[in-house]
Design a protein around this motif. Structure first.
Motif, short mmCIF file in Angstrom:
data_model
loop_
_atom_site.label_atom_id
_atom_site.label_comp_id
_atom_site.label_asym_id
_atom_site.label_seq_id
_atom_site.Cartn_x
_atom_site.Cartn_y
_atom_site.Cartn_z
N ASP A 1 0.82 -1.21 0.00
CA ASP A 1 0.00 0.00 0.00
C ASP A 1 0.85 1.26 0.00
O ASP A 1 0.45 2.29 -0.54
CB ASP A 1 -0.91 0.03 1.24
N LYS A 2 2.02 1.18 0.64
CA LYS A 2 2.88 2.36 0.78
C LYS A 2 4.34 1.96 0.76
O LYS A 2 4.72 0.90 1.24
CB LYS A 2 2.59 3.08 2.09
N ILE A 3 5.13 2.88 0.22
CA ILE A 3 6.58 2.81 0.32
C ILE A 3 6.95 3.70 1.51
O ILE A 3 6.41 4.79 1.66
CB ILE A 3 7.24 3.35 -0.97
N VAL A 4 7.86 3.24 2.35
CA VAL A 4 8.33 4.02 3.49
C VAL A 4 9.82 4.29 3.27
O VAL A 4 10.58 3.36 3.00
CB VAL A 4 8.14 3.26 4.83
N CYS A 5 10.20 5.56 3.39
CA CYS A 5 11.62 5.92 3.25
C CYS A 5 12.03 6.81 4.41
O CYS A 5 11.19 7.39 5.09
CB CYS A 5 11.88 6.62 1.92
N ARG B 1 0.21 -2.39 4.13
CA ARG B 1 1.33 -3.23 3.69
C ARG B 1 2.45 -2.29 3.25
O ARG B 1 2.23 -1.41 2.42
CB ARG B 1 0.90 -4.15 2.54
N LEU B 2 3.66 -2.49 3.82
CA LEU B 2 4.73 -1.52 3.66
C LEU B 2 5.98 -2.11 3.02
O LEU B 2 6.42 -3.19 3.39
CB LEU B 2 5.11 -0.95 5.02
N LEU B 3 6.54 -1.36 2.08
CA LEU B 3 7.86 -1.63 1.53
C LEU B 3 8.77 -0.52 2.04
O LEU B 3 8.51 0.66 1.81
CB LEU B 3 7.84 -1.59 -0.01
N ILE B 4 9.82 -0.89 2.74
CA ILE B 4 10.77 0.09 3.26
C ILE B 4 11.96 0.16 2.31
O ILE B 4 12.51 -0.88 1.93
CB ILE B 4 11.24 -0.28 4.68
N VAL B 5 12.32 1.38 1.91
CA VAL B 5 13.50 1.58 1.08
C VAL B 5 14.41 2.61 1.74
O VAL B 5 13.94 3.52 2.42
CB VAL B 5 13.14 2.02 -0.36
N ILE C 1 5.07 -4.87 7.57
CA ILE C 1 6.29 -4.73 6.76
C ILE C 1 6.40 -5.96 5.88
O ILE C 1 6.58 -7.08 6.36
CB ILE C 1 7.52 -4.57 7.66
N THR C 2 6.26 -5.76 4.56
CA THR C 2 6.30 -6.90 3.64
C THR C 2 7.68 -7.09 3.02
O THR C 2 8.02 -8.20 2.63
CB THR C 2 5.26 -6.76 2.52
N ASP C 3 8.46 -6.00 2.92
CA ASP C 3 9.78 -6.13 2.33
C ASP C 3 10.62 -4.90 2.70
O ASP C 3 10.08 -3.84 2.99
CB ASP C 3 9.68 -6.23 0.81
#
Length: 188
Positions: A55-59, A116-120, A144-146
């Protein structure tokens, strides 16, 4: 793949911060010029290895912002920035971070229960910032999915796994030897 990233990394100047060998690079520092083709290559690399069913990218501010922006434009996934400034908004989560060369507070806004979060992020060295952010995200109840970081240096990846249970994918692993950046491994 990642030819421009690797080529520019090995040309990076090294700056000493105490005992820490800090390499200076467009992706990790915004110095010198951040070329569109380098940023495009990085976002393409992330999109190949990451779970994009999110759902979102987290940076993290500040050097994760350009990476998340490029990835967001490529994938149409919105992104949230873990900020260095306290806003006092409802649901804001404070994060205390300690890295190999600094410490301070970070703040998370915009994560809802079940997101659902993708952390970069740009670089993972000691793991201090990533561990603090992962711990804080548990409070937000996002999933946190990835986690994908562009450059790995040091033992931070193993430390994140040991302390949080999360695996971190990194595009390129580097070390600094004799005052120069050396590529040790690459996912692509």
């Amino acid at each position: 793949m990642l030819d421009k990233l690797k080529k520019t990394l090995v040309k990076s100047p090294i700056v000493k911060k105490g005992e820490y060998d800090y390499f200076v690079h467009p992706i990790t520092d915004g110095i010198f010029l951040v070329e569109p083709d380098l940023l495009r290559e990085v976002s393409e690399g992330i999109s190949k290895v990451a779970d994009l069913n999110v759902d979102k990218i987290v940076c993290m501010e500040s050097m994760g912002i350009h990476i998340a922006t490029a990835l967001s434009l490529k994938t149409d996934i919105p992104f949230v920035v873990v900020r260095k400034r306290h806003y006092g908004l409802d649901g804001e989560v404070a994060v205390h971070q300690v890295t190999g060369y600094s410490k301070g507070e970070l703040y998370i806004n915009g994560i809802k229960k079940g997101d659902r979060l993708l952390i970069v992020d740009d670089v993972l060295s000691t793991g201090g910032t990533m561990i603090a952010v992962l711990d804080a995200l548990k409070t937000s109840e996002g999933e946190i999915t990835d986690i994908v970081v562009v450059v790995e240096k040091g033992d931070g990846k193993a430390r994140v796994k040991t302390e949080t249970g999360y695996d971190v994918k990194t595009l390129v692993k580097v070390d600094v030897k004799d005052g120069e950046v050396v590529i040790e491994d690459s996912m692509l």
